[in-house]
Design a protein around this motif. Sequence first.
Motif, PDB file in Angstrom:
ATOM      1  N   UNK A 130      44.250  49.379  35.640  1.00 23.08           N
ATOM      2  CA  UNK A 130      43.802  47.991  35.731  1.00 23.08           C
ATOM      3  C   UNK A 130      43.839  47.515  37.182  1.00 23.08           C
ATOM      4  N   UNK A 131      44.923  47.795  37.881  1.00 22.45           N
ATOM      5  CA  UNK A 131      45.037  47.406  39.292  1.00 22.45           C
ATOM      6  C   UNK A 131      43.920  48.036  40.103  1.00 22.45           C
ATOM      7  N   UNK A 132      43.676  49.316  39.885  1.00 22.09           N
ATOM      8  CA  UNK A 132      42.631  50.033  40.624  1.00 22.09           C
ATOM      9  C   UNK A 132      41.252  49.439  40.336  1.00 22.09           C
ATOM     10  N   UNK A 133      40.980  49.143  39.070  1.00 24.44           N
ATOM     11  CA  UNK A 133      39.685  48.594  38.685  1.00 24.44           C
ATOM     12  C   UNK A 133      39.461  47.229  39.323  1.00 24.44           C
ATOM     13  N   UNK A 134      40.447  46.346  39.238  1.00 30.88           N
ATOM     14  CA  UNK A 134      40.306  44.999  39.796  1.00 30.88           C
ATOM     15  C   UNK A 134      40.190  45.054  41.321  1.00 30.88           C
ATOM     16  N   UNK A 135      40.973  45.924  41.957  1.00 32.51           N
ATOM     17  CA  UNK A 135      40.943  46.027  43.420  1.00 32.51           C
ATOM     18  C   UNK A 135      39.599  46.510  43.932  1.00 32.51           C
ATOM     19  N   UNK A 136      38.932  47.377  43.175  1.00 29.29           N
ATOM     20  CA  UNK A 136      37.667  47.960  43.626  1.00 29.29           C
ATOM     21  C   UNK A 136      36.439  47.210  43.125  1.00 29.29           C
ATOM     22  N   UNK A 137      36.643  46.207  42.280  1.00 27.59           N
ATOM     23  CA  UNK A 137      35.511  45.490  41.688  1.00 27.59           C
ATOM     24  C   UNK A 137      34.777  44.667  42.743  1.00 27.59           C
ATOM     25  N   UNK A 138      33.455  44.589  42.600  1.00 31.25           N
ATOM     26  CA  UNK A 138      32.640  43.788  43.517  1.00 31.25           C
ATOM     27  C   UNK A 138      32.902  42.298  43.334  1.00 31.25           C
ATOM     28  N   UNK A 139      33.335  41.899  42.138  1.00 30.46           N
ATOM     29  CA  UNK A 139      33.605  40.496  41.835  1.00 30.46           C
ATOM     30  C   UNK A 139      34.715  40.437  40.793  1.00 30.46           C
ATOM     31  N   UNK A 140      35.357  39.273  40.624  1.00 34.89           N
ATOM     32  CA  UNK A 140      36.434  39.152  39.633  1.00 34.89           C
ATOM     33  C   UNK A 140      35.975  39.565  38.234  1.00 34.89           C
TER      34      UNK A 140
END
Length: 255
Positions: free
Chosen positions: A17-27
Amino acid sequence: MTTKRDKGSAINRVLEIIELVANAQSPLSPADISHALAIPKPSVHRLLAQLKQDDFLQINLRGLWEPGNRLYQLSMGVWHAERFKNARQAIMHRLASEVHETCGISIPQGLEMVYYDRVQANWPLQIYLPEGSHTPVWCTSSGKLYLASLTKAKRQKVLEVLPITAMTRNTITDLDALNQELDRIAKSGIGTDNEEFIDGMVACSVPIKDGQGRLVACLYVHAPSLRVSFDKLLEFVPHLQQAAAELAKLDDSEI
């Protein structure tokens, strides 16, 4: 060597989850996270609540999830690791020797830019902005470059909450004029500060981008206008762009 994660492990789910949110283009929404990671929605909500409590993630006004202060500090700790810092310093020392002026790296933090790393030029006349200095985004070369990298919708939301005030006689405080300036910077990829932040200081900056082409930091050079004219400073841009490309490529295999 990367191994396949155990989907049943709670700690691996947290890290994913941390990795996905950190790498996401937007929230992201909880549904986005659940779908992307194939984690049941109740589990996602429970883990997000824990990550928010621990300040690794935060929820914005639209109910979407984005990196929190603790995750930000964690990423800065990685950047400060000696093996990364040595490689950055080598590139920046070479850049400073090419342009004969102070150069450094600044990163966006909230509504400010933070001077993260720098190499001082060897001149009696200096402008002292040490590592850790917080500077406004609307009148610095790096800050304007960051604003110009945002989508127009996000940029407008940021501009609406900025306490835009005149720092010098050259500071652009009119929103229409500032938007025009940011459009120009977005097109050129070069941030500029013609005595807009500090009287007698000129600066320019270029982006340091991640593998997805997103701005993660800015590489800048600044100088007293008594020594270097604004037009002369812009001649340093090719050197900055070369160094920024090298900084963007730094990884464990090269350090």
